[in-house]
Design an enzyme around this catalytic site. Sequence first.
Site, PDB file in Angstrom:
ATOM      1  N   HIS A 116       0.859  -1.188   0.000  1.00  0.00           N
ATOM      2  CA  HIS A 116       0.000   0.000   0.000  1.00  0.00           C
ATOM      3  C   HIS A 116       0.898   1.242   0.000  1.00  0.00           C
ATOM      4  O   HIS A 116       1.853   1.319   0.769  1.00  0.00           O
ATOM      5  CB  HIS A 116      -0.905   0.005   1.240  1.00  0.00           C
ATOM      6  CG  HIS A 116      -1.681   1.279   1.422  1.00  0.00           C
ATOM      7  ND1 HIS A 116      -1.362   2.222   2.375  1.00  0.00           N
ATOM      8  CD2 HIS A 116      -2.759   1.760   0.758  1.00  0.00           C
ATOM      9  CE1 HIS A 116      -2.221   3.225   2.310  1.00  0.00           C
ATOM     10  NE2 HIS A 116      -3.071   2.970   1.328  1.00  0.00           N
ATOM     11  N   HIS A 118       1.491  11.268  -2.160  1.00  0.00           N
ATOM     12  CA  HIS A 118       0.274  10.981  -1.396  1.00  0.00           C
ATOM     13  C   HIS A 118      -0.517  12.280  -1.305  1.00  0.00           C
ATOM     14  O   HIS A 118      -0.194  13.157  -0.515  1.00  0.00           O
ATOM     15  CB  HIS A 118       0.643  10.442  -0.014  1.00  0.00           C
ATOM     16  CG  HIS A 118      -0.509   9.874   0.748  1.00  0.00           C
ATOM     17  ND1 HIS A 118      -1.627   9.363   0.128  1.00  0.00           N
ATOM     18  CD2 HIS A 118      -0.723   9.725   2.079  1.00  0.00           C
ATOM     19  CE1 HIS A 118      -2.477   8.926   1.048  1.00  0.00           C
ATOM     20  NE2 HIS A 118      -1.955   9.137   2.238  1.00  0.00           N
TER      21      HIS A 118
END
Length: 562
Positions: free
Chosen positions: A120, A166
Amino acid sequence: MKESFKVCFCCVRSFKVKTSEPPQEIKKLFDDYSGDGRMSADEMLRFVVEVQGEKHADTNYVKDIFHRLKHHGVFHPRGLHLEGFYRYLLSDFNSPLPLSGEVWQDMNQPLSHYFLYTGHNSYLTGNQLNSRSSTEPIVKALRSGVRVIELDLWPNSSGTEAEVRHGGTLTSTEDLQKCLNAVKENAFVVSEYPVVLTLEDHLPPDLQKKVAKMVSKTFGETLFRCTTDEYTECFPSPEALKNKILISTKPPKEYLQTQVSLGSTTDESVKAKKVKDAEELIQDEDEETVAIEYRDLISIHAGNRKGGMKNCLNGDPNRVIRLSMSEQWLETLAKTRGPDLVKFTQRNILRIFPKTARIDSSNYDPLVGWIHGAQMVAFNMQSHGRFLWMMQGMFKANGGCGYVKKPDVLLSNDPGGETFDPSSKNLQIKTVLKVKIYNGEGWNMDFSQDHFDRYSPPDFYARIGIAGIPLDTTSYRTETDTDEWFPVWDKEFEFPLRVPELALLYIIVKDYDSNTQNDFAGQTCLPLSEIRPGIRAVRLHDRAGEVYKHARLLVRFVLEPR
């Protein structure tokens, strides 16, 4: 021999230091299988067949054991004495898992029939809020056997290029081309089975087009493309995809629908108009180029959770997809629709990701996903902790290739046509696992004298447990062996198992402290489906999963079918 600990200027505490000695049961076994204090090759062969359960063993197998023991200085031409026999039992080549590292499972089934080692936000080096983005964790993950890499794609500040970061956080950016190169150069170093690159893209059509060209140029012939409808109703197999890289993301239309659904409006008619306008925008941008070029990259289509929690598992009988959901969604559905999750994952791929509140890059219980058939349980590989140890333990199976075949109970219905329910209270016991922990050694060589206690040797205890379906999940602990570098527990535990195919055995050793938190002293996690019966040397690992050089346990495993 004594070990001294200085308490103050004038006070020293001394402790008698024991050495690692064979337990009584080991001494008796040696006497039973040897003559005149020596164990010959023929006697050793009888031991490894009858006690260790190694039915394939022959004289060459035993000769190999004797040859390896020569390097330990405990071998005698007339056979093994007790100390040599004990060293064999504690040696690296007496592992509870197969030493060959061979892929032994059937790899010709559709991808949806396997658990995949899944990362992830694979580019992050630390937390999810302000850590550094880099290619380093991508390289490390692939070289550890991870087969699913995730990249988040966003427009750069000028909107002219795609970059990896991110979104909505203070994390740094990384160059997309560097990330793609890292995948290309490390994808098949430890496993020849396919790598899935999940692109969580937040890009407009023009940048999607650029990314498509970049991906095609970087991966070349290793990029798997679905040029026909052959795999519409069924995913290809890992065997057919050896040394291939697959792209999984949302096709342009689904991407636009997702962007609209994330908007603030709750008016369905407004949403529908936005989707229609967005689709027209694609056509205005040259649909023949953007849509086709981008779609051709995608071999695992990521669908939307249409209809919310109520209808997301309905599936499409004419098309297989990859569905993503958070750990929270999974937990809710597992409580109310467990069999539906299992049925969905018999054909489709389900990806689970950590909840957004895990800004520290912690992880969740992977068994919740696995026992319901979820193939891609996405983990923060840069983290530590018991759940990551379970992830690492699961993928020690099948030669560490990053693919573990799901057990039949998850792939087909029972004779009555019922789909497996992991939460059922009516499952029958199939196997009883007996685990006896004799003793341990090696900490005095891996740690400094005062690492655990400043004024005395360690006080070790072990916790042992099973992680699996709810009815199988349990744990126990040994007594604490006080002031000993070579703890002796000599304790047996029994685990009745209903679904042993989904069970993981874990052991955690700690140093007990009555005043502060107990100190970590090693851990291991083993897939039950791979454990070899008999008396085995179980090597311990640190918090990150790296194996200690010396610390290990002597453990006996017995599996009794019911």
